[in-house]
Scaffold this motif. Structure first.
Motif, PDB file in Angstrom:
ATOM      1  N   GLY A 115     -30.277 -19.887  30.190  1.00 42.50           N
ATOM      2  CA  GLY A 115     -30.579 -20.879  28.998  1.00 42.50           C
ATOM      3  C   GLY A 115     -29.037 -21.539  29.005  1.00 42.50           C
ATOM      4  N   VAL A 116     -28.419 -20.445  28.947  1.00 37.56           N
ATOM      5  CA  VAL A 116     -26.067 -20.815  28.483  1.00 37.56           C
ATOM      6  C   VAL A 116     -26.123 -21.444  29.955  1.00 37.56           C
ATOM      7  CG1 VAL A 116     -24.799 -19.591  28.445  1.00 37.56           C
ATOM      8  CG2 VAL A 116     -26.772 -19.176  27.632  1.00 37.56           C
ATOM      9  N   PHE A 117     -26.558 -20.991  31.561  1.00 30.71           N
ATOM     10  CA  PHE A 117     -26.453 -21.631  32.624  1.00 30.71           C
ATOM     11  C   PHE A 117     -27.025 -22.846  33.003  1.00 30.71           C
ATOM     12  CE2 PHE A 117     -26.211 -16.992  33.670  1.00 30.71           C
ATOM     13  CZ  PHE A 117     -24.969 -16.819  33.643  1.00 30.71           C
ATOM     14  N   ALA A 118     -27.888 -23.255  32.191  1.00 31.05           N
ATOM     15  CA  ALA A 118     -28.812 -24.368  32.493  1.00 31.05           C
ATOM     16  C   ALA A 118     -28.031 -25.319  32.149  1.00 31.05           C
ATOM     17  CB  ALA A 118     -29.944 -24.572  31.769  1.00 31.05           C
ATOM     18  N   VAL A 119     -27.732 -24.726  30.495  1.00 27.06           N
ATOM     19  CA  VAL A 119     -26.232 -25.599  30.029  1.00 27.06           C
ATOM     20  C   VAL A 119     -25.063 -26.586  30.657  1.00 27.06           C
ATOM     21  CG1 VAL A 119     -25.439 -25.966  27.130  1.00 27.06           C
ATOM     22  CG2 VAL A 119     -27.661 -25.469  27.922  1.00 27.06           C
ATOM     23  N   VAL A 120     -24.156 -24.694  30.701  1.00 27.17           N
ATOM     24  CA  VAL A 120     -22.981 -24.929  31.888  1.00 27.17           C
ATOM     25  C   VAL A 120     -23.623 -26.022  32.467  1.00 27.17           C
ATOM     26  CG1 VAL A 120     -22.174 -24.223  32.736  1.00 27.17           C
ATOM     27  CG2 VAL A 120     -22.301 -22.733  30.711  1.00 27.17           C
ATOM     28  N   VAL A 171     -23.934 -29.599  31.369  1.00 24.49           N
ATOM     29  CA  VAL A 171     -22.135 -30.216  30.422  1.00 24.49           C
ATOM     30  C   VAL A 171     -21.200 -30.424  32.141  1.00 24.49           C
ATOM     31  CG1 VAL A 171     -20.339 -29.708  29.209  1.00 24.49           C
ATOM     32  CG2 VAL A 171     -22.088 -29.018  28.537  1.00 24.49           C
ATOM     33  N   ARG A 172     -20.999 -29.709  33.212  1.00 21.46           N
ATOM     34  CA  ARG A 172     -20.540 -29.373  33.993  1.00 21.46           C
ATOM     35  C   ARG A 172     -20.829 -30.677  35.534  1.00 21.46           C
ATOM     36  NH1 ARG A 172     -17.276 -23.842  35.172  1.00 21.46           N
ATOM     37  NH2 ARG A 172     -16.514 -23.835  32.998  1.00 21.46           N
ATOM     38  N   HIS A 173     -22.222 -31.219  35.060  1.00 17.41           N
ATOM     39  CA  HIS A 173     -23.324 -32.272  35.824  1.00 17.41           C
ATOM     40  C   HIS A 173     -23.176 -31.543  36.826  1.00 17.41           C
ATOM     41  CE1 HIS A 173     -24.570 -35.754  38.174  1.00 17.41           C
ATOM     42  NE2 HIS A 173     -24.859 -35.854  36.862  1.00 17.41           N
ATOM     43  N   GLN A 174     -22.998 -30.375  37.168  1.00 19.03           N
ATOM     44  CA  GLN A 174     -23.063 -29.325  38.882  1.00 19.03           C
ATOM     45  C   GLN A 174     -24.226 -28.490  38.709  1.00 19.03           C
ATOM     46  OE1 GLN A 174     -19.603 -26.799  38.726  1.00 19.03           O
ATOM     47  NE2 GLN A 174     -18.472 -29.250  39.165  1.00 19.03           N
ATOM     48  N   PRO A 175     -25.586 -29.064  39.404  1.00 18.22           N
ATOM     49  CA  PRO A 175     -26.859 -28.446  39.644  1.00 18.22           C
ATOM     50  C   PRO A 175     -26.580 -26.727  40.411  1.00 18.22           C
ATOM     51  CG  PRO A 175     -26.818 -30.506  40.892  1.00 18.22           C
ATOM     52  CD  PRO A 175     -25.475 -30.011  40.513  1.00 18.22           C
ATOM     53  N   GLY A 176     -25.809 -26.197  41.039  1.00 18.54           N
ATOM     54  CA  GLY A 176     -25.048 -25.019  41.311  1.00 18.54           C
ATOM     55  C   GLY A 176     -24.810 -23.539  40.142  1.00 18.54           C
ATOM     56  N   ARG A 177     -24.702 -24.474  38.588  1.00 20.95           N
ATOM     57  CA  ARG A 177     -24.227 -24.162  38.101  1.00 20.95           C
ATOM     58  C   ARG A 177     -25.619 -23.510  36.952  1.00 20.95           C
ATOM     59  NH1 ARG A 177     -19.164 -22.316  37.156  1.00 20.95           N
ATOM     60  NH2 ARG A 177     -17.584 -24.044  37.860  1.00 20.95           N
ATOM     61  N   ALA A 178     -27.195 -23.905  36.907  1.00 19.98           N
ATOM     62  CA  ALA A 178     -27.989 -23.467  37.492  1.00 19.98           C
ATOM     63  C   ALA A 178     -28.484 -22.091  37.839  1.00 19.98           C
ATOM     64  CB  ALA A 178     -28.834 -24.258  36.768  1.00 19.98           C
ATOM     65  N   LYS A 179     -29.077 -21.127  36.875  1.00 20.30           N
ATOM     66  CA  LYS A 179     -28.956 -20.004  37.579  1.00 20.30           C
ATOM     67  C   LYS A 179     -30.886 -19.634  37.506  1.00 20.30           C
ATOM     68  CE  LYS A 179     -24.536 -18.591  37.765  1.00 20.30           C
ATOM     69  NZ  LYS A 179     -23.845 -18.259  39.328  1.00 20.30           N
ATOM     70  N   GLY A 180     -31.477 -18.948  38.807  1.00 24.39           N
ATOM     71  CA  GLY A 180     -33.291 -18.083  38.297  1.00 24.39           C
ATOM     72  C   GLY A 180     -32.772 -17.159  37.876  1.00 24.39           C
TER      73      GLY A 180
END
Length: 475
Positions: free
Chosen positions: A401-406, A409-418
């Protein structure tokens, strides 16, 4: 049309003829059902659901063969109308004096089913194609058939009424308690409740918990290999990697089918909880029912992905969770207000992870176990597995969830993690390999706790704690 064209390989001109055959089969099924429905209402409904299940699963399994595709298409069309007719007949039989309410309820359920099917198809079609949609539909129809068959149990019929009570029950336009319609309606509800509380349903739930535990243990093994720098790097530490690990074992394909069917049983049991309530004193509350419904949808999707993988569609269950997360995140960020939606969703996952960990630490899971059946030696071990496993699972959820929030905030899909990238992120921290190994052992503990769930979980009415006896009952 897409299925007949892409999967079965029929020419565009032939597809129109096949659709005409489909419509003719539907009319034939309606005619046959109209003759048998009044005399055999319940067998007619069961037969229609069974034929539809065979047709849809047959289209999934053998739809690439033209002759088989035509055969199963005829079966599916022949069951389409009868399912609607038989369901409407059952509702009219429950409320014979209020035809308007019965028809309205039937129409509402039918339209809700169409909307839910369209939504489910929209989720499955981009990932599994037209063939996977038939697998999902066949599994859902098969679940309905299991409920119908589970409700066919002998029951006592209430005695008829005489005198003034009979005259009051015979007043037209109402479905009072004691009338034939009310009794039939209550019979249907009792039969469905008995099916939800039957031994097969309990076995399905326990098998599903065992299958879920197996997947978590396999994910933990892969994560532990990654932490120790062994051979786990070539596999993803997620459901897809677990399926690949299982498929590489002796009798792996057979094990995949067993796991997929077991998870389907868990989904059906969750559906019964949503309809009839879960075990425990607050099992009938709305929040418990809604949670059970969401779990039903989740395990239904997981079951579909496992069965599709077992049937040879390696792209269904083995897709990287990281790639899927990136795709979904990028799509959401393209929407108006997508950053806010993704941020709220990530915050919700963080809250859910914290709630899972806190609930495990407070040992709330003991309310769902038959603690009276645990021995003095088994209970401490079960509590340790539940606390350790639940806490580790919550930590992984919160980190994702933290990675999804990041990413929002940064508008970078690659920051979200499975799940895989989330676990590998622990390895990149100071003392990371040891931290990842600790989390992996926690996930393994949760898998073992799922096996304890399969053994000691309260399932159905028989697993509920005894209700306190009132003074009037003791008297």
């Amino acid at each position: 049309m897409a299925f007949l064209d892409r999967v079965s390989g029929f020419a565009p001109g032939t597809v129109g003829v096949l659709l005409s055959v489909f419509g003719a089969a539907c009319l034939a099924g309606v005619g046959v059902t109209a003759v048998a429905l009044d005399r055999f209402p319940r067998p007619a409904l069961t037969a229609a659901v069974t034929v539809q299940t065979v047709g849809m699963l047959g289209l999934y399994a053998a739809g690439d063969r033209p002759v088989a595709a035509v055969l199963f298409l005829v079966l599916t069309g022949g069951a389409l109308g009868p399912v609607f007719m038989a369901a409407q007949h059952a509702m009219l039989d429950c409320a014979p004096g209020r035809t308007d309410l019965a028809l309205a309820a039937n129409s509402g359920c039918y339209n809700a089913g169409i909307a839910a099917g369209a939504a489910l198809g929209a989720l499955i079609l981009p990932h599994a194609g037209p063939r996977g949609v038939f697998l999902a539909g066949g599994l859902l129809t098969a679940s309905a058939g299991v409920v119908l068959l589970g409700g066919h149990l002998p029951r006592r019929r209430p005695a008829g009424r005489t005198g003034a009570a009979a005259r009051r029950a015979a007043r037209p336009g109402r479905c009072r308690a004691g009338t034939r319609g009310h009794r039939r309606c209550m019979d249907v509800l009792r039969s469905s409740a008995r099916a939800a509380d039957s031994r097969p349903m309990a076995l399905a739930a326990r098998a599903g918990f065992a299958a879920r535990g197996l997947l978590y243990v396999l994910v933990a093994v892969i994560a532990l290999r990654i932490a120790l720098g062994g051979g786990g790097g070539e596999r993803q530490a997620d459901r897809g990697g677990a399926l690949g690990e299982l498929a590489g074992r002796p009798f792996g394909v057979a094990l995949l089918w067993i796991v997929g069917i077991a998870l389907a049983g868990l989904a059906v049991w969750r559906l019964s909880e949503a309809v009839f309530g879960a075990s425990g004193p607050d099992g009938s509350k709305a929040r418990r029912r809604v949670a059970a419904l969401f779990r039903c949808l989740f395990y239904g999707f997981v079951s579909y992905s496992v069965l599709a993988y077992a049937a040879g569609d390696r792209g269904s269950g083995s897709g990287s969770s990281d790639r899927q997360t990136d795709d979904v995140t990028a799509r959401v960020l393209e929407w108006p207000g997508g950053q806010w939606l993704l941020g709220l969703a990530g915050a919700g996952v963080v809250v859910a992870g914290v709630w899972i960990s806190v609930r495990a630490i407070r040992r709330k899971f003991l309310k769902e176990l038959r603690t009276e059946a645990l021995s003095a030696r088994a209970r401490p071990a079960v509590e340790a597995l539940g606390v350790t496993g639940g806490t580790a699972r919550g930590v992984v959820f919160a980190a994702a969830g933290v990675f999804a929030v990041v990413a929002a905030v940064r508008h970078q899909p690659g920051r979200a993690k499975g799940m895989d990238d989330t676990l590998r992120a622990f390895r990149d921290l100071p003392a990371g390999p040891w931290l990842l190994a600790l989390v992996a052992l926690g996930l393994a503990a949760f898998g073992l706790f799922c096996w304890c769930d399969a053994r000691w979980r309260r399932v159905g009415l028989a697993g509920r704690p005894a209700e306190p006896v009132s003074r009037r009952s003791r008297a």
